[in-house]
Scaffold this motif. Structure first.
Motif, PDB file in Angstrom:
ATOM      1  N   LEU A  10      41.558  47.202  51.912  1.00 52.35           N
ATOM      2  CA  LEU A  10      41.890  47.987  50.887  1.00 52.35           C
ATOM      3  C   LEU A  10      43.573  47.785  50.303  1.00 52.35           C
ATOM      4  O   LEU A  10      43.989  47.605  49.344  1.00 52.35           O
ATOM      5  N   TYR A  11      44.258  47.862  51.601  1.00 51.00           N
ATOM      6  CA  TYR A  11      45.831  47.543  51.401  1.00 51.00           C
ATOM      7  C   TYR A  11      45.995  46.376  50.798  1.00 51.00           C
ATOM      8  O   TYR A  11      47.110  46.094  49.572  1.00 51.00           O
ATOM      9  N   TRP A  12      45.367  45.275  51.033  1.00 46.81           N
ATOM     10  CA  TRP A  12      45.673  43.893  50.628  1.00 46.81           C
ATOM     11  C   TRP A  12      44.903  43.603  49.316  1.00 46.81           C
ATOM     12  O   TRP A  12      45.818  42.784  48.379  1.00 46.81           O
ATOM     13  N   ILE A  13      43.798  44.298  48.910  1.00 47.99           N
ATOM     14  CA  ILE A  13      43.520  44.390  47.660  1.00 47.99           C
ATOM     15  C   ILE A  13      44.493  44.457  46.534  1.00 47.99           C
ATOM     16  O   ILE A  13      44.904  43.870  45.721  1.00 47.99           O
ATOM     17  N   SER A  14      45.225  45.726  46.710  1.00 46.20           N
ATOM     18  CA  SER A  14      46.304  46.096  45.832  1.00 46.20           C
ATOM     19  C   SER A  14      47.359  45.203  45.987  1.00 46.20           C
ATOM     20  O   SER A  14      48.052  44.781  44.678  1.00 46.20           O
ATOM     21  N   ARG A  15      47.901  44.765  47.183  1.00 45.12           N
ATOM     22  CA  ARG A  15      48.970  43.871  47.435  1.00 45.12           C
ATOM     23  C   ARG A  15      48.950  42.673  46.374  1.00 45.12           C
ATOM     24  O   ARG A  15      49.861  42.087  45.818  1.00 45.12           O
ATOM     25  N   TYR A  16      47.676  41.974  46.578  1.00 39.61           N
ATOM     26  CA  TYR A  16      47.438  40.671  46.017  1.00 39.61           C
ATOM     27  C   TYR A  16      47.216  40.908  44.552  1.00 39.61           C
ATOM     28  O   TYR A  16      47.880  40.038  43.624  1.00 39.61           O
ATOM     29  N   LEU A  17      46.503  42.006  43.983  1.00 42.16           N
ATOM     30  CA  LEU A  17      46.652  42.182  42.558  1.00 42.16           C
ATOM     31  C   LEU A  17      47.957  42.187  41.922  1.00 42.16           C
ATOM     32  O   LEU A  17      48.170  41.934  40.909  1.00 42.16           O
ATOM     33  N   GLU A  18      48.760  43.287  42.641  1.00 47.63           N
ATOM     34  CA  GLU A  18      50.128  43.573  41.937  1.00 47.63           C
ATOM     35  C   GLU A  18      50.814  42.363  42.079  1.00 47.63           C
ATOM     36  O   GLU A  18      51.796  42.027  41.130  1.00 47.63           O
ATOM     37  N   ALA A  86      42.119  38.875  46.710  1.00 49.66           N
ATOM     38  CA  ALA A  86      41.626  40.306  46.532  1.00 49.66           C
ATOM     39  C   ALA A  86      40.080  40.584  46.253  1.00 49.66           C
ATOM     40  O   ALA A  86      39.761  41.262  47.091  1.00 49.66           O
ATOM     41  N   ARG A  87      39.679  39.366  45.659  1.00 44.98           N
ATOM     42  CA  ARG A  87      38.189  39.616  45.728  1.00 44.98           C
ATOM     43  C   ARG A  87      37.589  39.764  46.810  1.00 44.98           C
ATOM     44  O   ARG A  87      36.589  40.479  46.957  1.00 44.98           O
ATOM     45  N   GLU A  88      38.015  38.560  47.684  1.00 40.58           N
ATOM     46  CA  GLU A  88      37.399  38.640  49.013  1.00 40.58           C
ATOM     47  C   GLU A  88      37.281  39.759  49.967  1.00 40.58           C
ATOM     48  O   GLU A  88      36.664  40.294  50.628  1.00 40.58           O
ATOM     49  N   ASN A  89      38.654  40.312  49.790  1.00 42.59           N
ATOM     50  CA  ASN A  89      38.832  41.728  50.575  1.00 42.59           C
ATOM     51  C   ASN A  89      38.021  42.680  50.010  1.00 42.59           C
ATOM     52  O   ASN A  89      37.367  43.539  50.646  1.00 42.59           O
ATOM     53  N   ALA A  90      37.699  42.874  48.526  1.00 39.06           N
ATOM     54  CA  ALA A  90      36.960  43.813  47.995  1.00 39.06           C
ATOM     55  C   ALA A  90      35.492  43.460  48.399  1.00 39.06           C
ATOM     56  O   ALA A  90      34.667  44.416  48.509  1.00 39.06           O
ATOM     57  N   ARG A  91      34.878  42.438  48.320  1.00 39.97           N
ATOM     58  CA  ARG A  91      33.544  41.926  48.653  1.00 39.97           C
ATOM     59  C   ARG A  91      33.425  42.732  50.312  1.00 39.97           C
ATOM     60  O   ARG A  91      32.331  42.943  50.586  1.00 39.97           O
ATOM     61  N   GLN A  92      34.356  42.531  51.388  1.00 40.42           N
ATOM     62  CA  GLN A  92      34.261  43.096  52.551  1.00 40.42           C
ATOM     63  C   GLN A  92      34.163  44.444  52.924  1.00 40.42           C
ATOM     64  O   GLN A  92      33.679  45.076  53.561  1.00 40.42           O
ATOM     65  N   TYR A 109      38.628  37.471  38.531  1.00 37.06           N
ATOM     66  CA  TYR A 109      38.337  36.394  39.296  1.00 37.06           C
ATOM     67  C   TYR A 109      37.834  35.164  38.501  1.00 37.06           C
ATOM     68  O   TYR A 109      38.482  34.042  38.460  1.00 37.06           O
ATOM     69  N   LEU A 110      36.938  35.623  37.757  1.00 41.13           N
ATOM     70  CA  LEU A 110      36.000  34.477  36.986  1.00 41.13           C
ATOM     71  C   LEU A 110      37.108  34.128  35.698  1.00 41.13           C
ATOM     72  O   LEU A 110      37.329  32.961  35.412  1.00 41.13           O
ATOM     73  N   ARG A 111      38.013  35.107  35.105  1.00 41.95           N
ATOM     74  CA  ARG A 111      39.059  34.592  34.107  1.00 41.95           C
ATOM     75  C   ARG A 111      40.214  33.695  34.840  1.00 41.95           C
ATOM     76  O   ARG A 111      40.487  32.791  34.168  1.00 41.95           O
ATOM     77  N   ALA A 112      40.492  33.933  36.184  1.00 41.04           N
ATOM     78  CA  ALA A 112      41.174  32.960  36.785  1.00 41.04           C
ATOM     79  C   ALA A 112      40.892  31.755  37.000  1.00 41.04           C
ATOM     80  O   ALA A 112      41.477  30.464  36.737  1.00 41.04           O
ATOM     81  N   ARG A 113      39.707  31.537  37.325  1.00 40.25           N
ATOM     82  CA  ARG A 113      38.727  30.389  37.533  1.00 40.25           C
ATOM     83  C   ARG A 113      38.775  29.485  36.205  1.00 40.25           C
ATOM     84  O   ARG A 113      38.882  28.330  36.197  1.00 40.25           O
ATOM     85  N   VAL A 114      38.587  30.335  35.097  1.00 39.37           N
ATOM     86  CA  VAL A 114      38.541  29.574  33.582  1.00 39.37           C
ATOM     87  C   VAL A 114      39.762  28.918  33.164  1.00 39.37           C
ATOM     88  O   VAL A 114      39.937  27.839  32.963  1.00 39.37           O
ATOM     89  N   VAL A 115      40.956  29.543  33.666  1.00 40.54           N
ATOM     90  CA  VAL A 115      41.918  29.211  33.281  1.00 40.54           C
ATOM     91  C   VAL A 115      42.542  27.875  34.167  1.00 40.54           C
ATOM     92  O   VAL A 115      42.939  26.862  33.837  1.00 40.54           O
ATOM     93  N   ARG A 116      42.246  28.003  35.437  1.00 36.80           N
ATOM     94  CA  ARG A 116      42.375  26.894  36.718  1.00 36.80           C
ATOM     95  C   ARG A 116      41.621  25.532  36.163  1.00 36.80           C
ATOM     96  O   ARG A 116      42.083  24.652  36.212  1.00 36.80           O
ATOM     97  N   ASP A 117      40.663  25.768  35.785  1.00 32.56           N
ATOM     98  CA  ASP A 117      39.559  24.608  35.260  1.00 32.56           C
ATOM     99  C   ASP A 117      39.694  24.237  33.830  1.00 32.56           C
ATOM    100  O   ASP A 117      39.174  23.173  33.739  1.00 32.56           O
TER     101      ASP A 117
END
Length: 285
Positions: A10-18, A86-92, A109-117
């Protein structure tokens, strides 16, 4: 009482998204600076924004593939990597968060993948940056509205505001620190550079309401470090970190530990700090 692995996730979800939101905002400000200033004149603010993102550029040059680099999955600090982590931590810890939170972090997460690809988005820096910013803001709002404000929520708050304090302090240090490690004297900041620093912290309107539109270096430092009400100031973040850690201790039925003592010491030092002392210490350092 939460398991340590759940609290950590939970702690790292917020850190990564921030961190992803902070990086996207700096991308947005950097794009404005590149458009607003001729490359021949240079920009202290632009150079130091790039430095805070870990981008090394030669004097007068722009980094190549800015959007590509910040969405490169092999770069651990890129937006793509942060959102993915962040998504991987949320999945756990799927059982600890609401369905709405999970759906939103998946959408981001999907939005970031679209931008990347999608190579066509590489030149649309404003669209890309604001899309990520809005996605993170929406996740934070959904979290506050749908998750019980218990121990897990407090770990999310602690991670969020610790990362925010680090981001603001790094920006202030990059803008106002010297360049002795590069063998040259500090470059002076003009008013446009100070406005860019405020924009990088979403602080222009807040600063103007506090001090009017008279932008001065000592006031900018005071606002970003010591303002008790602005949500991106270091003092505000320190107060929220201390409050979250105290709440975690209460939920666990234990007295505060070392982390709470350190956060309380930081908050107290900021409560009684004076901007002239900070600036004089920085000049001596």
């Amino acid at each position: 009482m939460l398991l340590s692995r759940v609290a950590d996730a939970l702690y790292w979800i917020s850190r990564y998204l921030e961190r992803a939101e902070h990086t996207a905002r700096l991308m947005d400000v950097a794009a404005d600076l590149r458009l607003g200033r001729a490359a021949t004149t240079g920009s202290v603010a632009l150079e130091r924004l790039y430095a805070s993102l870990g981008l090394k550029v030669a004097d007068g040059d722009e980094p190549v593939g800015l959007v590509d680099g910040l969405f490169d999955a092999s770069n651990r600090r890129s937006i793509a990597s942060c959102v993915s982590a962040a998504r991987e931590n949320a999945r756990q810890v799927r059982e600890e968060i609401s369905s709405e939170m999970w759906e939103q972090i998946n959408a981001l997460y999907l939005r970031a993948r679209v931008v990347r690809d999608d190579a066509g988005l590489a030149g649309r820096t404003h669209f890309v940056a604001r899309s990520i910013i809005e996605g993170v803001h929406l996740f934070c709002g959904i979290t506050d509205a749908t998750m019980s404000h218990g121990e897990g929520w407090q770990y999310l708050q602690a991670g969020r505001f610790l990362e925010r304090a680090e981001g603001t302090s790094l920006l202030v240090d990059r803008f106002l620190g010297d360049d002795r490690e590069r063998g040259r004297m500090p470059l002076p900041l003009d008013q446009a550079d100070l406005v860019a620093l405020l924009q990088s912290c979403s602080a222009v309107e807040g600063y103007c309401r506090r001090y009017t539109a008279d932008v001065r270096q000592e006031r900018v430092v005071e606002f970003l470090l010591l303002d008790p009400e602005f949500p991106r100031s270091i003092r505000f973040s320190a107060t929220r970190i201390e409050g979250a850690l105290r709440a975690v201790a209460r939920h666990g039925g234990r007295s505060g530990g070392r982390a709470e003592r350190l956060s309380g010491r930081l908050r107290a030092s900021l409560d009684y700090a004076q901007v002239d002392e900070i600036l004089s210490d920085g000049a001596r350092g």
